[in-house]
Write a protein that holds these residues in place. Structure first.
Motif, short mmCIF file in Angstrom:
data_model
loop_
_atom_site.label_atom_id
_atom_site.label_comp_id
_atom_site.label_asym_id
_atom_site.label_seq_id
_atom_site.Cartn_x
_atom_site.Cartn_y
_atom_site.Cartn_z
N TYR A 286 0.85 -1.19 0.00
CA TYR A 286 0.00 0.00 0.00
C TYR A 286 0.88 1.24 0.00
O TYR A 286 1.90 1.30 0.69
CB TYR A 286 -0.92 0.01 1.23
CG TYR A 286 -1.73 1.27 1.37
CD1 TYR A 286 -2.93 1.43 0.69
CD2 TYR A 286 -1.27 2.33 2.16
CE1 TYR A 286 -3.67 2.59 0.78
CE2 TYR A 286 -2.01 3.50 2.27
CZ TYR A 286 -3.20 3.63 1.59
OH TYR A 286 -3.92 4.78 1.68
N ALA A 288 0.50 5.66 -0.01
CA ALA A 288 -0.34 6.85 0.01
C ALA A 288 -0.02 7.78 -1.15
O ALA A 288 -0.80 8.69 -1.46
CB ALA A 288 -0.16 7.60 1.33
N GLY A 297 -7.37 4.44 -5.44
CA GLY A 297 -8.75 4.66 -5.04
C GLY A 297 -8.82 5.23 -3.63
O GLY A 297 -7.84 5.77 -3.12
N ARG A 298 -9.97 5.10 -3.01
CA ARG A 298 -10.21 5.58 -1.65
C ARG A 298 -10.34 4.41 -0.69
O ARG A 298 -10.93 3.38 -1.04
CB ARG A 298 -11.49 6.42 -1.58
CG ARG A 298 -11.41 7.75 -2.29
CD ARG A 298 -10.82 8.82 -1.40
NE ARG A 298 -10.60 10.06 -2.12
CZ ARG A 298 -9.96 11.11 -1.62
NH1 ARG A 298 -9.48 11.04 -0.37
NH2 ARG A 298 -9.79 12.18 -2.33
N VAL A 299 -9.79 4.57 0.50
CA VAL A 299 -9.88 3.52 1.51
C VAL A 299 -11.32 3.43 2.00
O VAL A 299 -11.88 4.40 2.52
CB VAL A 299 -8.93 3.80 2.69
CG1 VAL A 299 -9.10 2.74 3.77
CG2 VAL A 299 -7.49 3.84 2.20
N ALA A 300 -11.92 2.25 1.81
CA ALA A 300 -13.31 2.04 2.21
C ALA A 300 -13.41 1.37 3.57
O ALA A 300 -14.29 1.71 4.38
CB ALA A 300 -14.04 1.20 1.17
N LEU A 313 -9.69 -0.95 -0.74
CA LEU A 313 -9.77 0.28 -1.52
C LEU A 313 -10.94 0.20 -2.49
O LEU A 313 -11.18 -0.85 -3.10
CB LEU A 313 -8.49 0.49 -2.32
CG LEU A 313 -7.22 0.90 -1.60
CD1 LEU A 313 -6.03 0.81 -2.54
CD2 LEU A 313 -7.36 2.32 -1.07
N ASP A 314 -11.65 1.31 -2.63
CA ASP A 314 -12.67 1.43 -3.67
C ASP A 314 -11.97 2.01 -4.90
O ASP A 314 -11.65 3.19 -4.94
CB ASP A 314 -13.80 2.35 -3.19
CG ASP A 314 -14.91 2.49 -4.23
OD1 ASP A 314 -14.67 2.19 -5.41
OD2 ASP A 314 -16.01 2.93 -3.86
N GLY A 333 -11.28 6.67 4.09
CA GLY A 333 -11.45 7.92 3.36
C GLY A 333 -10.17 8.43 2.73
O GLY A 333 -10.23 9.28 1.84
N ASP A 334 -9.02 7.90 3.15
CA ASP A 334 -7.74 8.32 2.56
C ASP A 334 -7.65 7.87 1.11
O ASP A 334 -8.17 6.82 0.72
CB ASP A 334 -6.55 7.72 3.32
CG ASP A 334 -6.30 8.39 4.66
OD1 ASP A 334 -6.99 9.39 4.97
OD2 ASP A 334 -5.43 7.90 5.40
N ALA A 335 -6.94 8.68 0.30
CA ALA A 335 -6.59 8.24 -1.05
C ALA A 335 -5.35 7.37 -0.96
O ALA A 335 -4.44 7.64 -0.15
CB ALA A 335 -6.33 9.44 -1.95
N TYR A 337 -2.98 3.74 -2.95
CA TYR A 337 -2.68 2.87 -4.10
C TYR A 337 -2.29 1.49 -3.62
O TYR A 337 -1.49 1.35 -2.69
CB TYR A 337 -1.54 3.47 -4.94
CG TYR A 337 -1.91 4.77 -5.61
CD1 TYR A 337 -2.33 4.79 -6.93
CD2 TYR A 337 -1.89 5.97 -4.89
CE1 TYR A 337 -2.70 5.99 -7.55
CE2 TYR A 337 -2.26 7.17 -5.50
CZ TYR A 337 -2.66 7.17 -6.82
OH TYR A 337 -3.03 8.36 -7.42
#
Length: 354
Positions: A286, A288, A297-300, A313-314, A333-335, A337
């Motif tokens: 992972y 950031a 994406g965004r952490v779901a 991740l979404d 909610g964090d962006a 990869y």
């Protein structure tokens, strides 16, 4: 001791339900072999057919050099441990262990001596006068194992013998059972729906689905290179990421992102074809920060696994999971990869490994 061979083994129940569909399998002498699969896949039926508790509709069961397909259970020289251990509640530990020898008409003194000897080997010497209702689950399991050992059978058959134990005792029991099997060198077939048990204990394993064997291999082979998407989705404490994609020249388009072609599939893909891209969360890192070849994406969701976290991740409305060491986990909610390892990613075409 003896090898077990299945030749075109088929089992059809009344109504046309095919529980086993022409299975071929060889389990070498002394191997610890696990049968793994979801409920209803046929693994327990297969074990019971080897034991003779179910009658084969077609094919053959060979134990050692002997075709036992038409032989009654008592004549097959195998011993079975059931899920509920099947101990006699009115008998003490000694008589439970000695019971198979009693059936074989072994002299009373001899069978008692054998029961005491085997019981001591499994740490039951202080419990020999107790009845099953006075024993813990782990102690009952050892009595069932001692009864199997006392028979000195050519093969041991275990039908989910650890499922009734609590989590901690299950871990202890599987270590004990594996060590015992190594010492005895007896061919062992072990049925379980718990993949952690199969991966930890088996020399080799078969993954079953709907009466078919979908893959046979060592635990490492099955975990690292699942032969098809069914095995890929079934094996692993965290499910493999199986993502629809397409070949775009010398790269892949997966979940709207560009990723590199896995090492194992180089030169084997055709531009424009659709594929399924598979990579385990354990083989995803992972970041950031933006990264080439990453799925952004965004952490779901962030799930605590103890020493690590499972991050979902979404990615363009597709869930992608990565296992992140503790201390490096992001917040919801964090962006971020997810970065797949090229040497561990896999490609599936029409459901089969490329």
């Amino acid at each position: 001791m003896a090898a077990i061979e299945l030749r075109g083994l088929t089992k059809v129940y009344p109504g046309g339900v095919k529980a086993l569909d022409s299975l071929d399998l060889v389990i070498p002498d002394g191997e610890f072999f696990a049968l793994l699969g979801p409920s209803g896949c046929g693994k327990t039926t297969l074990l019971r057919t080897i034991a003779g508790l179910e009658t084969a509709t077609g094919g053959a069961v060979v134990i050692g050099a002997r075709d036992v397909t038409g032989v009654q259970p008592g004549g097959r020289d195998v011993a079975m441990v059931f899920q509920d251990y099947a101990l006699f509640p009115h008998m003490d530990v000694t008589d439970n262990i000695a019971y198979p020898l009693r059936i074989k008409k072994v002299a009373k003194g001899t069978r008692r001596d054998k029961a005491v000897e085997v019981g001591a080997r499994l740490g039951l010497e202080l419990l020999m006068d107790r009845r099953p209702g006075q024993l813990s689950g782990g102690q009952q399991q050892r009595v069932a194992l001692a009864r199997v050992m006392a028979t000195q059978a050519q093969a041991f058959l275990f039908d989910e013998p650890l499922s009734n134990l609590d989590a901690r005792l299950r871990l202890e029991a599987r270590t004990f059972l594996k060590k015992l099997q190594r010492e005895l060198g007896v061919t062992t077939v072990f049925v379980t729906h718990d993949q952690a048990e199969a991966l930890a204990m088996a020399d080799r394993m078969a993954v079953m689905e709907s009466g078919h064997i979908r893959q046979i291999g060592t635990p490492a082979e099955v975990f690292q290179r699942p032969a098809n998407t069914f095995v890929a989705g079934f094996i692993g404490s965290t499910p493999m990421n199986l993502l629809d994609g397409a070949v775009r020249g010398d790269t892949l388009e997966v979940a709207g992102c560009k990723v590199a072609v896995p090492v194992s599939a180089e030169g084997l893909l055709t531009d424009g074809e659709t594929i399924v891209y598979g990579v385990r969360p354990e083989y995803m890192s992972y970041s950031a920060e933006p990264a080439d070849g990453g799925l952004g994406g965004r952490v779901a969701i962030v799930e605590n696994l103890g020493a690590s976290h499972l991050v979902t991740l979404d990615v363009n409305d597709v869930n992608v999971q990565a296992v992140v060491p503790e201390g490096g986990e992001p917040a919801v909610g964090d962006a971020g990869y997810a970065l797949p390892r090229r040497d561990r990613a896999l490609i599936y075409r029409d459901g089969e490994l490329v």
